[in-house]
Design an enzyme around this catalytic site. Structure first.
Site, PDB file in Angstrom:
ATOM      1  N   ASN A  77      11.066  42.434  28.094  1.00 48.21           N
ATOM      2  CA  ASN A  77      12.469  42.153  27.778  1.00 48.21           C
ATOM      3  C   ASN A  77      12.863  40.891  28.531  1.00 48.21           C
ATOM      4  O   ASN A  77      13.095  40.928  29.736  1.00 48.21           O
ATOM      5  CB  ASN A  77      13.319  43.360  28.214  1.00 48.21           C
ATOM      6  CG  ASN A  77      14.807  43.062  28.174  1.00 48.21           C
ATOM      7  OD1 ASN A  77      15.242  42.120  27.533  1.00 48.21           O
ATOM      8  ND2 ASN A  77      15.588  43.876  28.885  1.00 48.21           N
ATOM      9  N   TRP A  78      12.930  39.810  27.803  1.00 49.05           N
ATOM     10  CA  TRP A  78      13.173  38.510  28.455  1.00 49.05           C
ATOM     11  C   TRP A  78      14.626  38.289  28.837  1.00 49.05           C
ATOM     12  O   TRP A  78      14.947  37.321  29.520  1.00 49.05           O
ATOM     13  CB  TRP A  78      12.724  37.371  27.540  1.00 49.05           C
ATOM     14  CG  TRP A  78      11.263  37.315  27.264  1.00 49.05           C
ATOM     15  CD1 TRP A  78      10.307  38.259  27.584  1.00 49.05           C
ATOM     16  CD2 TRP A  78      10.560  36.259  26.602  1.00 49.05           C
ATOM     17  NE1 TRP A  78       9.072  37.847  27.157  1.00 49.05           N
ATOM     18  CE2 TRP A  78       9.203  36.626  26.547  1.00 49.05           C
ATOM     19  CE3 TRP A  78      10.953  35.046  26.041  1.00 49.05           C
ATOM     20  CZ2 TRP A  78       8.233  35.814  25.954  1.00 49.05           C
ATOM     21  CZ3 TRP A  78       9.994  34.238  25.455  1.00 49.05           C
ATOM     22  CH2 TRP A  78       8.651  34.610  25.423  1.00 49.05           C
ATOM     23  N   LYS A  79      15.491  39.134  28.329  1.00 47.90           N
ATOM     24  CA  LYS A  79      16.938  38.968  28.568  1.00 47.90           C
ATOM     25  C   LYS A  79      17.374  37.560  28.158  1.00 47.90           C
ATOM     26  O   LYS A  79      16.781  36.999  27.230  1.00 47.90           O
ATOM     27  CB  LYS A  79      17.281  39.283  30.034  1.00 47.90           C
ATOM     28  CG  LYS A  79      16.668  40.626  30.455  1.00 47.90           C
ATOM     29  CD  LYS A  79      17.166  41.155  31.757  1.00 47.90           C
ATOM     30  CE  LYS A  79      16.473  42.496  32.032  1.00 47.90           C
ATOM     31  NZ  LYS A  79      16.942  43.142  33.243  1.00 47.90           N
TER      32      LYS A  79
ATOM     33  N   SER B  72      11.883  47.078  37.635  1.00 49.00           N
ATOM     34  CA  SER B  72      11.017  46.430  38.629  1.00 49.00           C
ATOM     35  C   SER B  72       9.538  46.813  38.488  1.00 49.00           C
ATOM     36  O   SER B  72       8.860  47.024  39.491  1.00 49.00           O
ATOM     37  CB  SER B  72      11.523  46.698  40.049  1.00 49.00           C
ATOM     38  OG  SER B  72      12.842  46.190  40.205  1.00 49.00           O
TER      39      SER B  72
ATOM     40  N   GLY C  60      11.262  43.577  32.652  1.00 51.73           N
ATOM     41  CA  GLY C  60      12.165  42.424  32.641  1.00 51.73           C
ATOM     42  C   GLY C  60      11.514  41.238  33.327  1.00 51.73           C
ATOM     43  O   GLY C  60      10.664  40.549  32.750  1.00 51.73           O
ATOM     44  N   GLY C  61      11.871  41.023  34.585  1.00 51.63           N
ATOM     45  CA  GLY C  61      11.437  39.850  35.347  1.00 51.63           C
ATOM     46  C   GLY C  61       9.959  39.491  35.206  1.00 51.63           C
ATOM     47  O   GLY C  61       9.621  38.334  34.916  1.00 51.63           O
TER      48      GLY C  61
HETATM   49  P1  PGA Z   1      13.219  44.394  35.581  1.00 52.12           P
HETATM   50  O1  PGA Z   1      14.092  44.718  34.253  1.00 52.12           O
HETATM   51  O2  PGA Z   1      11.787  44.633  35.219  1.00 52.12           O
HETATM   52  O3  PGA Z   1      13.509  42.934  35.872  1.00 52.12           O
HETATM   53  O4  PGA Z   1      13.695  45.307  36.641  1.00 52.12           O
HETATM   54  C1  PGA Z   1      13.788  45.812  33.446  1.00 52.12           C
HETATM   55  C2  PGA Z   1      14.749  45.852  32.292  1.00 52.12           C
HETATM   56  O5  PGA Z   1      15.928  45.569  32.481  1.00 52.12           O
HETATM   57  O6  PGA Z   1      14.366  46.202  31.148  1.00 52.12           O
END
Ligand code: PGA
Length: 258
Positions: A11-13, A219, A240-241
């Site tokens: 999920n690249w946001k 995370s 995400g990250g």
């Molecule tokens: P993160 O995000 O891996 O940066 O914690 C996960 C997400 O929001 O899907």
């Protein structure tokens, strides 16, 4: 135990313009080439503006990647300024659509009814929703985590048939673990994913529950992925990250070799 194909989704946001997105996927594809990752499905969910470029890249180079979107509207078309509809996404060969991410719930006021409308629309158009649920730190500390997640699940999946459930992915993402570097203990993640499976069994029967893929998100990094993925009820990760870094994401995709 039922066989469930794990699914890792990036999920690249709101990161990467369409040119940068092409670069990330090319670098990811290069790094995946000599890795063993085909036991799992891998999806990338870039911003809307990059979907077309990534679709072209995946098809042109025959990459073993699925395309995902991060959100959608529930109507097919209409006067909804700024929104993107499920048929528009389906037309770009989008396979997965994330719905109800906690950032959408928290920052954009989405409730379970909205998430439900989106999930159903995604299914209607032949795509698979990744339905996100998860408690806040406050709710966890108050001992309400399971109740909160169950309520989100019931509301977000209302009216979805047993047949459609085979296409649904649930992502358990404790809000306090997202983007914070704090990961749920693998045993806590497993406990909640197990509770989710139990709830689905109550409503849809054991066979549907056994087939349901449940991701953990929050995370997920190369250093913790193996333990998380090793849990009985964790069938994937919503990342995400770490999904913005082609090397890290490639490592995550071949977690079973770590
Ligand atoms: P993160 O995000 O891996 O940066 O914690 C996960 C997400 O929001 O899907």
């Amino acid at each position: 135990m039922a066989h469930r194909t794990p699914i890792l989704a990036g999920n690249w946001k709101m990161h990467k313009n369409h040119l940068e997105a092409i670069q990330v996927v090319q670098q990811l594809a290069y790094r995946l080439e000599d890795r063993d990752y085909e036991h799992a499905e891998i999806a990338v969910c870039p911003p809307f503006t990059a979907l077309r470029s990534i679709q072209t890249l995946i098809q042109g180079d025959d990459l073993k990647l699925q395309l995902g979107a991060q959100d959608c509207h529930w109507e097919d078309q209409g006067a909804f300024t700024g929104e993107v509809s499920p048929p528009m996404l389906a037309e770009l060969d989008v396979a997965y659509v994330v719905v109800g991410h906690s950032e959408r719930r928290e920052l954009f006021g989405e409730d379970d009814a909205t998430v439900n409308a989106k999930a159903r629309a995604v299914l209607t158009h032949g795509m698979r929703p990744i339905v996100c649920v998860g408690e806040t730190l406050e709710q966890r500390e108050a001992g309400e985590a399971e109740g909160v997640v169950r309520r989100q699940l019931d509301g977000s999946l209302a009216g979805i048939t047993a047949e459609q459930m085979a296409e649904v992915v649930v992502a358990y993402e404790p809000v306090w673990a997202i983007g914070t570097g704090k990961t749920a203990l693998p045993s806590d993640a497993d406990e909640m994913c197990g509770a989710i499976r139990t709830r689905i069994a109550e409503q849809y029967g054991q066979a549907v529950a056994d087939g349901l893929r449940i991701q953990y998100g929050g995370s997920v990094k190369p250093g913790n992925v193996k333990d998380l993925m090793g849990q009985e009820h964790v069938d994937g990760a919503l990342v995400g990250g770490a999904s913005l870094d082609p090397e890290d994401f490639a490592v995550l995709c071949s977690y079973h070799r770590l």
